[in-house]
Motif scaffolding. Structure first.
Motif, PDB file in Angstrom:
ATOM      1  N   GLU A  46     -33.610  -7.515 -11.663  1.00  0.00           N
ATOM      2  CA  GLU A  46     -35.023  -7.668 -11.928  1.00  0.00           C
ATOM      3  C   GLU A  46     -35.267  -7.438 -13.293  1.00  0.00           C
ATOM      4  OE1 GLU A  46     -39.129  -4.834 -11.391  1.00  0.00           O
ATOM      5  OE2 GLU A  46     -37.612  -4.808  -9.816  1.00  0.00           O
ATOM      6  N   LEU A  47     -36.082  -8.426 -13.864  1.00  0.00           N
ATOM      7  CA  LEU A  47     -36.279  -8.375 -15.506  1.00  0.00           C
ATOM      8  C   LEU A  47     -37.809  -7.529 -15.643  1.00  0.00           C
ATOM      9  CD1 LEU A  47     -35.210 -11.810 -15.917  1.00  0.00           C
ATOM     10  CD2 LEU A  47     -33.782  -9.850 -15.919  1.00  0.00           C
ATOM     11  N   ALA A  48     -37.755  -6.496 -15.988  1.00  0.00           N
ATOM     12  CA  ALA A  48     -39.035  -5.612 -15.858  1.00  0.00           C
ATOM     13  C   ALA A  48     -40.189  -6.178 -16.854  1.00  0.00           C
ATOM     14  CB  ALA A  48     -38.381  -4.296 -16.447  1.00  0.00           C
ATOM     15  N   ARG A  49     -39.693  -6.681 -18.263  1.00  0.00           N
ATOM     16  CA  ARG A  49     -40.715  -7.231 -18.879  1.00  0.00           C
ATOM     17  C   ARG A  49     -41.358  -8.714 -18.526  1.00  0.00           C
ATOM     18  NH1 ARG A  49     -38.617  -7.692 -24.383  1.00  0.00           N
ATOM     19  NH2 ARG A  49     -36.615  -6.754 -24.008  1.00  0.00           N
ATOM     20  N   SER A  50     -40.224  -9.459 -18.190  1.00  0.00           N
ATOM     21  CA  SER A  50     -40.587 -10.752 -17.721  1.00  0.00           C
ATOM     22  C   SER A  50     -41.283 -10.873 -16.319  1.00  0.00           C
ATOM     23  CB  SER A  50     -39.280 -11.712 -17.726  1.00  0.00           C
ATOM     24  OG  SER A  50     -38.735 -11.595 -18.917  1.00  0.00           O
ATOM     25  N   GLY A  51     -41.184  -9.680 -15.666  1.00  0.00           N
ATOM     26  CA  GLY A  51     -41.851 -10.041 -14.217  1.00  0.00           C
ATOM     27  C   GLY A  51     -41.038 -10.951 -13.054  1.00  0.00           C
ATOM     28  N   ARG A  52     -39.688 -10.767 -13.405  1.00  0.00           N
ATOM     29  CA  ARG A  52     -39.142 -11.983 -12.484  1.00  0.00           C
ATOM     30  C   ARG A  52     -37.793 -11.251 -11.906  1.00  0.00           C
ATOM     31  NH1 ARG A  52     -37.984 -17.443 -15.530  1.00  0.00           N
ATOM     32  NH2 ARG A  52     -37.628 -18.323 -13.066  1.00  0.00           N
ATOM     33  N   THR A  53     -37.274 -11.649 -10.787  1.00  0.00           N
ATOM     34  CA  THR A  53     -36.101 -11.215 -10.000  1.00  0.00           C
ATOM     35  C   THR A  53     -35.146 -12.140  -9.783  1.00  0.00           C
ATOM     36  OG1 THR A  53     -37.295  -9.384  -8.864  1.00  0.00           O
ATOM     37  CG2 THR A  53     -35.311 -10.121  -8.055  1.00  0.00           C
ATOM     38  N   LEU A  54     -34.271 -12.148 -10.397  1.00  0.00           N
ATOM     39  CA  LEU A  54     -33.112 -13.142 -10.227  1.00  0.00           C
ATOM     40  C   LEU A  54     -31.772 -12.914  -9.347  1.00  0.00           C
ATOM     41  CD1 LEU A  54     -32.736 -13.980 -13.996  1.00  0.00           C
ATOM     42  CD2 LEU A  54     -34.376 -14.726 -12.597  1.00  0.00           C
ATOM     43  N   THR A  55     -31.438 -14.008  -8.554  1.00  0.00           N
ATOM     44  CA  THR A  55     -30.167 -13.636  -8.010  1.00  0.00           C
ATOM     45  C   THR A  55     -29.157 -14.022  -8.791  1.00  0.00           C
ATOM     46  OG1 THR A  55     -31.193 -14.225  -5.844  1.00  0.00           O
ATOM     47  CG2 THR A  55     -28.729 -14.453  -5.978  1.00  0.00           C
ATOM     48  N   VAL A  56     -28.131 -13.312  -8.961  1.00  0.00           N
ATOM     49  CA  VAL A  56     -26.743 -13.457  -9.737  1.00  0.00           C
ATOM     50  C   VAL A  56     -25.566 -13.741  -8.941  1.00  0.00           C
ATOM     51  CG1 VAL A  56     -25.256 -12.757 -11.727  1.00  0.00           C
ATOM     52  CG2 VAL A  56     -27.475 -11.998 -11.534  1.00  0.00           C
ATOM     53  N   PRO A  57     -25.184 -15.087  -8.815  1.00  0.00           N
ATOM     54  CA  PRO A  57     -24.073 -15.282  -7.764  1.00  0.00           C
ATOM     55  C   PRO A  57     -22.850 -14.837  -8.152  1.00  0.00           C
ATOM     56  CG  PRO A  57     -25.294 -17.293  -8.381  1.00  0.00           C
ATOM     57  CD  PRO A  57     -25.854 -16.322  -9.404  1.00  0.00           C
ATOM     58  N   ALA A  58     -21.771 -14.703  -7.134  1.00  0.00           N
ATOM     59  CA  ALA A  58     -20.557 -14.189  -7.775  1.00  0.00           C
ATOM     60  C   ALA A  58     -19.700 -14.837  -8.924  1.00  0.00           C
ATOM     61  CB  ALA A  58     -19.384 -14.173  -6.477  1.00  0.00           C
ATOM     62  N   ASP A  59     -20.260 -15.837  -9.161  1.00  0.00           N
ATOM     63  CA  ASP A  59     -19.418 -16.956  -9.897  1.00  0.00           C
ATOM     64  C   ASP A  59     -20.081 -17.006 -11.268  1.00  0.00           C
ATOM     65  OD1 ASP A  59     -20.881 -18.427  -8.958  1.00  0.00           O
ATOM     66  OD2 ASP A  59     -19.644 -20.088  -8.774  1.00  0.00           O
ATOM     67  N   VAL A  60     -21.237 -16.340 -11.558  1.00  0.00           N
ATOM     68  CA  VAL A  60     -22.146 -16.464 -12.749  1.00  0.00           C
ATOM     69  C   VAL A  60     -22.470 -15.093 -13.034  1.00  0.00           C
ATOM     70  CG1 VAL A  60     -24.544 -16.950 -13.512  1.00  0.00           C
ATOM     71  CG2 VAL A  60     -23.188 -18.361 -11.648  1.00  0.00           C
ATOM     72  N   SER A  61     -22.597 -15.157 -14.614  1.00  0.00           N
ATOM     73  CA  SER A  61     -22.649 -13.773 -15.254  1.00  0.00           C
ATOM     74  C   SER A  61     -24.064 -13.582 -15.440  1.00  0.00           C
ATOM     75  CB  SER A  61     -21.922 -13.802 -16.756  1.00  0.00           C
ATOM     76  OG  SER A  61     -22.999 -14.841 -17.479  1.00  0.00           O
ATOM     77  N   VAL A  62     -24.478 -12.277 -15.649  1.00  0.00           N
ATOM     78  CA  VAL A  62     -25.837 -12.000 -15.823  1.00  0.00           C
ATOM     79  C   VAL A  62     -26.637 -12.658 -17.026  1.00  0.00           C
ATOM     80  CG1 VAL A  62     -27.452  -9.847 -16.543  1.00  0.00           C
ATOM     81  CG2 VAL A  62     -25.389  -9.305 -14.886  1.00  0.00           C
ATOM     82  N   LEU A  63     -25.778 -12.770 -18.180  1.00  0.00           N
ATOM     83  CA  LEU A  63     -26.188 -13.472 -19.214  1.00  0.00           C
ATOM     84  C   LEU A  63     -26.783 -14.961 -18.943  1.00  0.00           C
ATOM     85  CD1 LEU A  63     -26.765 -13.828 -22.396  1.00  0.00           C
ATOM     86  CD2 LEU A  63     -24.484 -14.282 -22.559  1.00  0.00           C
ATOM     87  N   ASP A  64     -25.757 -15.603 -18.118  1.00  0.00           N
ATOM     88  CA  ASP A  64     -25.912 -17.138 -17.810  1.00  0.00           C
ATOM     89  C   ASP A  64     -27.256 -17.190 -16.998  1.00  0.00           C
ATOM     90  OD1 ASP A  64     -24.036 -17.960 -19.321  1.00  0.00           O
ATOM     91  OD2 ASP A  64     -22.462 -18.246 -18.035  1.00  0.00           O
TER      92      ASP A  64
END
Length: 311
Positions: free
Chosen positions: A229-247
């Motif tokens: 969850e990106l607190a300031r952006s108000g978005r929730t993302l799914t981070v797949p096993a083969d993807v970094s948080v940064l990407d």
């Protein structure tokens, strides 16, 4: 947090040793540069997708100039080649920072160990330890005397500095400076990975502080999917096993500073508001990892199912 970024001029470019160039950078309009403390580094933007981190190795009291030193690496990724071959005196370069994950903590005594270009963050630490009246010594190794930067500058400290070129003395005698450390002694080390590993094996818990140029080899568990969850952006993302948080964050269109993508520079350090980070960087201390208040999102992941980040 606002990060200083500006185009600076290369006022001076001179060899500090064989294959090592020292660059003095100033603001083109003579403006003061941000304050920094020993151990700090800056990001130097050398071109598109060509950004490198270099330790500040000048005088922190001099707000008019920053000094860095760049080792020519024939098998490198192009950064040092650009500095040595294309960035001339009078040229301009974009610089961001400074940042410091290698700060000198107060102590009654220090043991400094440097290998090769690892002398750069250590150099201003010596002056700070001297000014504080601490007891200290430096063991400095390199391939040969001619390849070791700033030896003449170090000669002013007398016998507190031991210059130990490998072609003259062999491998560094770490036992002579690290065995039976007096209580309260802090050890600061920077250099190649094998040197850092050898020093780490000899130091008691809590005494050692290191800065790595390359990622430390670590054992990690299997990568799994989790939510961020990106607190300031108000978005929730799914981070797949083969993807970094940064990407994942960048893929969602959220701007974030980053550089090495290896967990060694600290540029992408991000505040953690909730969740348990799975730290995989080579920057944060054991205490910082335990606190879990920040993480390097280029390599670190989540131990649970959800993280809340200050983005």
């Amino acid at each position: 947090m606002t990060v200083y970024e500006s185009e600076l001029v290369v006022e001076k470019k001179e060899f500090a040793a064989d294959g090592v160039l020292a660059l003095t950078l100033r603001h083109p309009l003579g403006e003061e540069l941000p304050a920094w403390e020993p151990g700090a580094h800056v990001d130097v933007v050398l071109g598109p997708d060509l950004e490198r981190q270099y330790s500040l190795c000048g005088d922190p009291a001099d707000r008019t100039a920053w000094r860095i030193a760049v080792l020519r690496e024939p098998d490198g990724r192009g950064g040092s080649a650009y500095v040595h071959e294309q960035l001339g005196q009078g040229g301009k370069v974009r610089v961001r920072g400074p940042r410091n994950h290698f700060a000198l903590r107060p102590a009654p005594r220090y043991r400094f160990v440097a290998g090769g270009i690892g002398i750069t963050p250590i150099l201003p630490m010596l002056a700070a330890a001297e000014a504080a009246g601490a007891e200290w010594s430096l063991l400095y190794g390199g391939r040969s005397r001619g390849s070791m930067a700033f030896c003449e500058e170090l000669s002013g400290y007398g016998d507190r500095v031991t210059i130990a070129p490998q072609d003259e003395t062999g491998l560094l005698d770490l036992a002579s400076v690290l065995d039976d450390l007096p209580e309260g002694t802090l050890v600061y080390c920077c250099g190649p990975g094998p040197l850092l590993d050898a020093v780490e094996a000899r130091c008691p818990a809590g005494a050692l502080h290191v800065e790595r140029f390359e990622p430390k080899v670590q054992e990690t568990g299997a990568d799994t999917e989790f939510e961020v969850e990106l607190a300031r952006s108000g978005r929730t993302l799914t981070v797949p096993a083969d993807v970094s948080v940064l990407d994942a964050v960048r893929g969602a269109g959220v701007e974030v500073l980053f550089s090495c993508t290896e967990g060694t520079c600290g540029t992408c350090e991000t505040d953690v508001l909730e969740g348990d980070p799975d730290h995989r960087d080579s920057v944060l201390s054991d205490e910082e990892r335990e606190a879990g208040e920040t993480m390097l999102i280029c390599v670190s992941r989540c131990r649970g199912k959800r993280l809340v980040l200050d983005l």
